[in-house]
Write a protein that holds these residues in place. Sequence first.
Motif, PDB file in Angstrom:
ATOM      1  N   UNK A  43      -5.973  24.847 -11.499  1.00  0.00           N
ATOM      2  CA  UNK A  43      -7.088  25.640 -12.004  1.00  0.00           C
ATOM      3  C   UNK A  43      -8.391  24.875 -11.989  1.00  0.00           C
ATOM      4  N   UNK A  44      -8.548  23.914 -12.895  1.00  0.00           N
ATOM      5  CA  UNK A  44      -9.800  23.151 -12.972  1.00  0.00           C
ATOM      6  C   UNK A  44      -9.748  21.855 -12.180  1.00  0.00           C
ATOM      7  N   UNK A  45      -8.545  21.430 -11.772  1.00  0.00           N
ATOM      8  CA  UNK A  45      -8.447  20.221 -10.958  1.00  0.00           C
ATOM      9  C   UNK A  45      -7.218  20.328 -10.068  1.00  0.00           C
ATOM     10  N   UNK A 107       3.982  12.732 -12.132  1.00  0.00           N
ATOM     11  CA  UNK A 107       5.143  13.588 -12.384  1.00  0.00           C
ATOM     12  C   UNK A 107       6.182  13.353 -11.302  1.00  0.00           C
ATOM     13  N   UNK A 108       7.417  13.106 -11.712  1.00  0.00           N
ATOM     14  CA  UNK A 108       8.521  12.984 -10.768  1.00  0.00           C
ATOM     15  C   UNK A 108       9.109  14.363 -10.515  1.00  0.00           C
ATOM     16  N   UNK A 109       9.140  14.775  -9.270  1.00  0.00           N
ATOM     17  CA  UNK A 109       9.657  16.098  -8.915  1.00  0.00           C
ATOM     18  C   UNK A 109      11.042  15.965  -8.287  1.00  0.00           C
ATOM     19  N   UNK A 110      11.999  16.780  -8.701  1.00  0.00           N
ATOM     20  CA  UNK A 110      13.351  16.706  -8.146  1.00  0.00           C
ATOM     21  C   UNK A 110      13.470  17.382  -6.786  1.00  0.00           C
ATOM     22  N   UNK A 111      12.419  18.089  -6.397  1.00  0.00           N
ATOM     23  CA  UNK A 111      12.445  18.844  -5.150  1.00  0.00           C
ATOM     24  C   UNK A 111      11.029  18.893  -4.592  1.00  0.00           C
ATOM     25  N   UNK A 112      10.860  19.622  -3.506  1.00  0.00           N
ATOM     26  CA  UNK A 112       9.538  19.785  -2.906  1.00  0.00           C
ATOM     27  C   UNK A 112       8.579  20.433  -3.899  1.00  0.00           C
ATOM     28  N   UNK A 113       7.303  20.039  -3.892  1.00  0.00           N
ATOM     29  CA  UNK A 113       6.308  20.688  -4.749  1.00  0.00           C
ATOM     30  C   UNK A 113       6.241  22.192  -4.512  1.00  0.00           C
ATOM     31  N   UNK A 114       6.542  22.637  -3.297  1.00  0.00           N
ATOM     32  CA  UNK A 114       6.504  24.067  -2.985  1.00  0.00           C
ATOM     33  C   UNK A 114       7.564  24.836  -3.769  1.00  0.00           C
ATOM     34  N   UNK A 115       8.632  24.150  -4.185  1.00  0.00           N
ATOM     35  CA  UNK A 115       9.667  24.801  -4.968  1.00  0.00           C
ATOM     36  C   UNK A 115       9.515  24.587  -6.459  1.00  0.00           C
ATOM     37  N   UNK A 116       8.626  23.683  -6.844  1.00  0.00           N
ATOM     38  CA  UNK A 116       8.454  23.326  -8.257  1.00  0.00           C
ATOM     39  C   UNK A 116       7.293  24.079  -8.891  1.00  0.00           C
ATOM     40  N   UNK A 117       6.203  24.229  -8.141  1.00  0.00           N
ATOM     41  CA  UNK A 117       5.007  24.894  -8.652  1.00  0.00           C
ATOM     42  C   UNK A 117       4.908  26.317  -8.083  1.00  0.00           C
ATOM     43  N   UNK A 118       4.111  27.191  -8.711  1.00  0.00           N
ATOM     44  CA  UNK A 118       3.912  28.536  -8.164  1.00  0.00           C
ATOM     45  C   UNK A 118       3.429  28.488  -6.719  1.00  0.00           C
ATOM     46  N   UNK A 119       3.931  29.378  -5.912  1.00  0.00           N
ATOM     47  CA  UNK A 119       3.639  29.347  -4.474  1.00  0.00           C
ATOM     48  C   UNK A 119       2.150  29.408  -4.175  1.00  0.00           C
ATOM     49  N   UNK A 121      -0.202  28.137  -5.752  1.00  0.00           N
ATOM     50  CA  UNK A 121      -0.922  26.956  -6.237  1.00  0.00           C
ATOM     51  C   UNK A 121      -0.708  25.742  -5.352  1.00  0.00           C
ATOM     52  N   UNK A 122       0.064  25.890  -4.278  1.00  0.00           N
ATOM     53  CA  UNK A 122       0.445  24.735  -3.461  1.00  0.00           C
ATOM     54  C   UNK A 122       0.069  24.948  -2.000  1.00  0.00           C
ATOM     55  N   UNK A 123      -0.552  23.944  -1.412  1.00  0.00           N
ATOM     56  CA  UNK A 123      -0.814  23.884   0.023  1.00  0.00           C
ATOM     57  C   UNK A 123      -0.255  22.569   0.546  1.00  0.00           C
ATOM     58  N   UNK A 202     -12.971  24.021  -3.887  1.00  0.00           N
ATOM     59  CA  UNK A 202     -13.533  23.427  -2.672  1.00  0.00           C
ATOM     60  C   UNK A 202     -12.533  22.503  -1.994  1.00  0.00           C
ATOM     61  N   UNK A 203     -11.756  21.771  -2.785  1.00  0.00           N
ATOM     62  CA  UNK A 203     -10.733  20.897  -2.213  1.00  0.00           C
ATOM     63  C   UNK A 203      -9.621  21.732  -1.580  1.00  0.00           C
ATOM     64  N   UNK A 204      -9.142  22.738  -2.288  1.00  0.00           N
ATOM     65  CA  UNK A 204      -8.078  23.579  -1.750  1.00  0.00           C
ATOM     66  C   UNK A 204      -8.548  24.329  -0.507  1.00  0.00           C
TER      67      UNK A 204
END
Length: 216
Positions: A43-45, A107-119, A121-123, A202-204
């Motif tokens: 959202x903000x970062x 943050x340690x993720x057990x899987x791909x970020x694409x499966x951990x965060x809302x779709x 919100x991830x590129x 702008x970053x996304x």
Amino acid sequence: MKTAWLFLVLFATYGCSAKPNVVEPDAGADSSRSSKLYVVSHGWHVGIAIAAEELNAVIPELAERFVGAEYYELGWGDAGFYQAGETKAGVTLQAIVWSRGTVVHLVALPDSPAGYFPADAVLHTCINTEEAESLAQYLSNSLTRDEDGNLIELKRGLYGDSQFYDAEGRYHLLNTSNKWAAKALRSAGMELSPTFKLTADSVMGFVEENRQDCEQ
């Protein structure tokens, strides 16, 4: 007039405090794009996520702290604002005008970020070995070490298996969490100037327009 004066004071005071610095990848290298770099919008970062093995190579102690992690997601920001976990006017103003320090949220993720965060919100984009190494070094340089070379743990993180660490640099109006993320992308070989990349959108947007596919 007061706004202009404040800007000049901030620029004079903090203009040279934009650590960590970009780590330029080897321009002569041309290995295949086989590593995925993820950018996560909060959202903000934004946060930056890479394979755990790539960051473990330069920070081995992470493998002991986060056993079994597949990816790490990292964000950088003001110590008071970030660790508070919520937006408060007083904390926000202090972060911009007179930050008491900076932190990295890992943050340690057990899987791909694409499966951990809302779709939505991830590129992701794909980078080569040299770009992955320079990105990992930039992320490592973002973390402060004690006199024995160890990371400095602070509070537990905001979600999942996560931790705040003491960080390099000073947060202020001209050196924000999104500028830090933009410098991470520059360290990963993406041709953007971090100077005006001050919003998450702008970053996304840049990543969406310039993403690369992985090569087999």
